[in-house]
Enzyme design. Structure first.
Site, PDB file in Angstrom:
ATOM      1  N   ASP A  56       0.696  -1.235   0.102  1.00  0.00           N
ATOM      2  CA  ASP A  56       0.066  -0.005   0.046  1.00  0.00           C
ATOM      3  C   ASP A  56       0.837   1.189   0.037  1.00  0.00           C
ATOM      4  O   ASP A  56       1.741   1.317   0.878  1.00  0.00           O
ATOM      5  CB  ASP A  56      -0.853  -0.025   1.316  1.00  0.00           C
ATOM      6  CG  ASP A  56      -1.886   0.965   1.104  1.00  0.00           C
ATOM      7  OD1 ASP A  56      -2.068   1.752   0.503  1.00  0.00           O
ATOM      8  OD2 ASP A  56      -2.940   0.731   1.990  1.00  0.00           O
TER       9      ASP A  56
ATOM     10  N   HIS B 263     -10.011  -0.741  -7.596  1.00  0.00           N
ATOM     11  CA  HIS B 263      -9.628   0.233  -6.661  1.00  0.00           C
ATOM     12  C   HIS B 263      -8.525   1.231  -7.263  1.00  0.00           C
ATOM     13  O   HIS B 263      -8.894   2.522  -7.144  1.00  0.00           O
ATOM     14  CB  HIS B 263      -9.035  -0.065  -5.361  1.00  0.00           C
ATOM     15  CG  HIS B 263      -8.505   0.799  -4.183  1.00  0.00           C
ATOM     16  ND1 HIS B 263      -9.529   1.854  -3.732  1.00  0.00           N
ATOM     17  CD2 HIS B 263      -7.563   1.064  -3.721  1.00  0.00           C
ATOM     18  CE1 HIS B 263      -8.884   2.501  -2.994  1.00  0.00           C
ATOM     19  NE2 HIS B 263      -7.712   2.271  -2.891  1.00  0.00           N
TER      20      HIS B 263
HETATM   21  C1  HEM Z   1      -3.972   2.565  -4.069  1.00  0.00           C
HETATM   22  C2  HEM Z   1      -5.390   0.118  -0.379  1.00  0.00           C
HETATM   23  C3  HEM Z   1      -8.643   3.685   0.653  1.00  0.00           C
HETATM   24  C4  HEM Z   1      -6.590   6.405  -2.972  1.00  0.00           C
HETATM   25  C5  HEM Z   1      -3.918   1.777  -3.503  1.00  0.00           C
HETATM   26  C6  HEM Z   1      -3.392   0.312  -3.382  1.00  0.00           C
HETATM   27  C7  HEM Z   1      -3.882  -0.517  -2.212  1.00  0.00           C
HETATM   28  C8  HEM Z   1      -4.765   0.416  -1.442  1.00  0.00           C
HETATM   29  C9  HEM Z   1      -3.254  -1.661  -1.746  1.00  0.00           C
HETATM   30  C10 HEM Z   1      -2.365  -0.003  -4.510  1.00  0.00           C
HETATM   31  C11 HEM Z   1      -0.949   0.304  -4.369  1.00  0.00           C
HETATM   32  C12 HEM Z   1      -0.723   1.735  -4.191  1.00  0.00           C
HETATM   33  O1  HEM Z   1      -0.395   2.445  -5.128  1.00  0.00           O
HETATM   34  O2  HEM Z   1      -0.632   2.518  -3.094  1.00  0.00           O
HETATM   35  C13 HEM Z   1      -6.363   0.920   0.303  1.00  0.00           C
HETATM   36  C14 HEM Z   1      -7.048   0.443   1.474  1.00  0.00           C
HETATM   37  C15 HEM Z   1      -7.962   1.447   1.665  1.00  0.00           C
HETATM   38  C16 HEM Z   1      -7.620   2.562   0.743  1.00  0.00           C
HETATM   39  C17 HEM Z   1      -7.026  -1.124   2.362  1.00  0.00           C
HETATM   40  C18 HEM Z   1      -8.868   1.567   2.819  1.00  0.00           C
HETATM   41  C19 HEM Z   1      -9.600   0.556   3.388  1.00  0.00           C
HETATM   42  C20 HEM Z   1      -8.152   4.767  -0.041  1.00  0.00           C
HETATM   43  C21 HEM Z   1      -9.126   5.931  -0.106  1.00  0.00           C
HETATM   44  C22 HEM Z   1      -8.532   6.745  -1.018  1.00  0.00           C
HETATM   45  C23 HEM Z   1      -7.489   5.868  -1.762  1.00  0.00           C
HETATM   46  C24 HEM Z   1     -10.174   6.336   0.880  1.00  0.00           C
HETATM   47  C25 HEM Z   1      -8.891   8.160  -1.464  1.00  0.00           C
HETATM   48  C26 HEM Z   1      -9.874   8.755  -1.092  1.00  0.00           C
HETATM   49  C27 HEM Z   1      -5.656   5.810  -3.316  1.00  0.00           C
HETATM   50  C28 HEM Z   1      -4.917   6.020  -4.607  1.00  0.00           C
HETATM   51  C29 HEM Z   1      -4.125   5.011  -5.025  1.00  0.00           C
HETATM   52  C30 HEM Z   1      -4.384   3.966  -4.097  1.00  0.00           C
HETATM   53  C31 HEM Z   1      -4.993   7.434  -5.439  1.00  0.00           C
HETATM   54  C32 HEM Z   1      -3.340   5.015  -6.248  1.00  0.00           C
HETATM   55  C33 HEM Z   1      -4.021   4.635  -7.520  1.00  0.00           C
HETATM   56  C34 HEM Z   1      -2.943   4.517  -8.925  1.00  0.00           C
HETATM   57  O3  HEM Z   1      -2.629   5.836  -9.089  1.00  0.00           O
HETATM   58  O4  HEM Z   1      -2.463   3.495  -9.248  1.00  0.00           O
HETATM   59  N1  HEM Z   1      -5.077   1.793  -1.978  1.00  0.00           N
HETATM   60  N2  HEM Z   1      -6.748   2.214  -0.074  1.00  0.00           N
HETATM   61  N3  HEM Z   1      -7.407   4.778  -0.981  1.00  0.00           N
HETATM   62  N4  HEM Z   1      -5.444   4.298  -3.187  1.00  0.00           N
HETATM   63 FE1  HEM Z   1      -6.088   3.204  -1.884  1.00  0.00          FE
END
Ligand code: HEM
Length: 338
Positions: free
Chosen positions: A149, A220
């Protein structure tokens, strides 16, 4: 372009430990004065705890919510500061009480703990704690769903560009959106790895991206990739932290996103909870429940110190007749003429 005022430690790198504390400020003048004056004392408190173990790189960011800002400060509130907008879809993103955010980070949890203790002691009854999360860094920077993450977080000069307000009276400040999520790990672990990977949009073991053509539109990583009208990607800086209590069966992710413009994070949230296209929501939410939600503004470091002096004008005194109980001096001044 003028150099930005020194920000608070918004752009600090991912840490091994974090403590997030959200509290409310009671509606009374003494509490307001205590919190306001504390704005000039926080940096000294961070030095007092952090200097004892400099290698642990202790930092603290202090932010304020929209409702409390005018109670505390005469300085105008930042344009983008408003109450957290709750979302209601198949799953809800609730708005929960919170006037003040402390985001404490260090390489060791004992420093986070010591600083939070001192902050609460300094504020006393002026801050009513609403919730607290003590987060830890998990293997390979994974969250408790088992995925790495933070990979696509901006790096280098893209970090301040994404996180900090670039111009105007609040330059160097940052908008923080904070949510606490609780995972249903039994249900999540009931999915096979391929199904989990399609929900996140990346491979679990080696963390590589899965091509968009192979993913549902609800993945996601697709819902959280947002662009402006010119197709330029809009970024935020995420400081997610795993937290939990195995004995209590609690497994969570603390989401904390810093942005120069809260509308970017809000678009990501709408995509996740309402879907893009509408209805096709983020299936992470079938396994992760948002239990808190707040929007805060963390002023630049020097602006924070200045706010200590920015008391709002006292409320106008009530009319004397209304104020004076009968029989006091005002009444007796009148009595000779009566
Ligand atoms: C990407 C987990 C909530 C925004 C990711 C990734 C994971 C992850 C595993 C892929 C790796 C990375 O690029 O970091 C989670 C979990 C969440 C959560 C477990 C809550 C249960 C959120 C929320 C937002 C968010 C609430 C924004 C409001 C993003 C963004 C990316 C991302 C911007 C990168 C997307 C990309 O450019 O590939 N998240 N996330 N995430 N997440 Fe989350």
């Amino acid at each position: 372009m003028h150099p930005l005022p020194e920000p608070q430690a918004v752009t600090a790198p991912l840490s091994s430990a974090a403590l997030i504390l959200v509290g409310t400020v009671p509606q009374d003048e003494a509490a307001h004065a205590t919190v306001r004056e504390f704005c000039a004392d926080l940096a000294g408190l961070v030095r007092a705890v952090g200097f004892r173990e400099p290698s642990a790189a202790l930092t603290c960011v202090l932010g304020f919510g929209a409702e409390v800002w005018p109670r505390l400060f005469a300085a105008p509130a930042p344009a983008g500061l408003h109450p957290f907008v709750p979302l209601h879809g198949v799953h809800d993103a609730p708005a929960t009480p919170g006037d003040v955010l402390f985001h404490i980070r260090a390489e060791r949890s004992d420093l986070c703990f010591a600083l939070a203790t001192q902050i609460l002691a300094a504020l006393g009854p002026a801050l009513r704690p609403e919730w607290e999360v003590q987060g830890f860094r998990f293997f390979d920077n994974r969250d408790l769903l088992g995925f790495v993450d933070g990979t696509e977080n901006p790096t280098g000069p893209a970090v301040p560009a994404a996180a900090l307000v670039a111009e105007g009276g609040h330059a160097g400040g940052s908008y923080a959106i904070v949510q606490k999520y609780l995972h249903d790990l039994d249900a999540w672990n009931g999915l096979d790895t391929a199904a989990q990977e399609r929900i996140i949009g990346r491979r679990k073991l080696d963390n590589t991206e899965i091509a968009e053509a192979e993913l549902p539109s609800s993945a996601h990583r697709l819902l959280t990739t947002v662009t402006d009208d010119d197709g330029e990607e809009l970024q935020i800086v995420r400081d997610n932290m795993p937290f939990g209590s195995p004995a209590a069966g609690e497994f969570g992710t603390l989401f904390l996103g810093y942005a120069a413009d809260p509308a970017v994070t809000e678009t990501m949230l709408r995509n996740m909870f309402l879907g893009d296209p509408p209805g096709d929501y983020d299936r992470i939410l079938d396994f992760s429940r948002a239990v808190t939600g707040g929007l805060f503004f963390a002023p630049a470091a020097s602006a924070l110190e200045d706010l200590a002096e920015s008391a709002p004008a006292p409320a106008p005194a009530a009319a004397p007749e209304a104020q004076a109980p009968s029989g006091l001096a005002i009444g007796s001044l009148r009595s000779p003429r009566a």
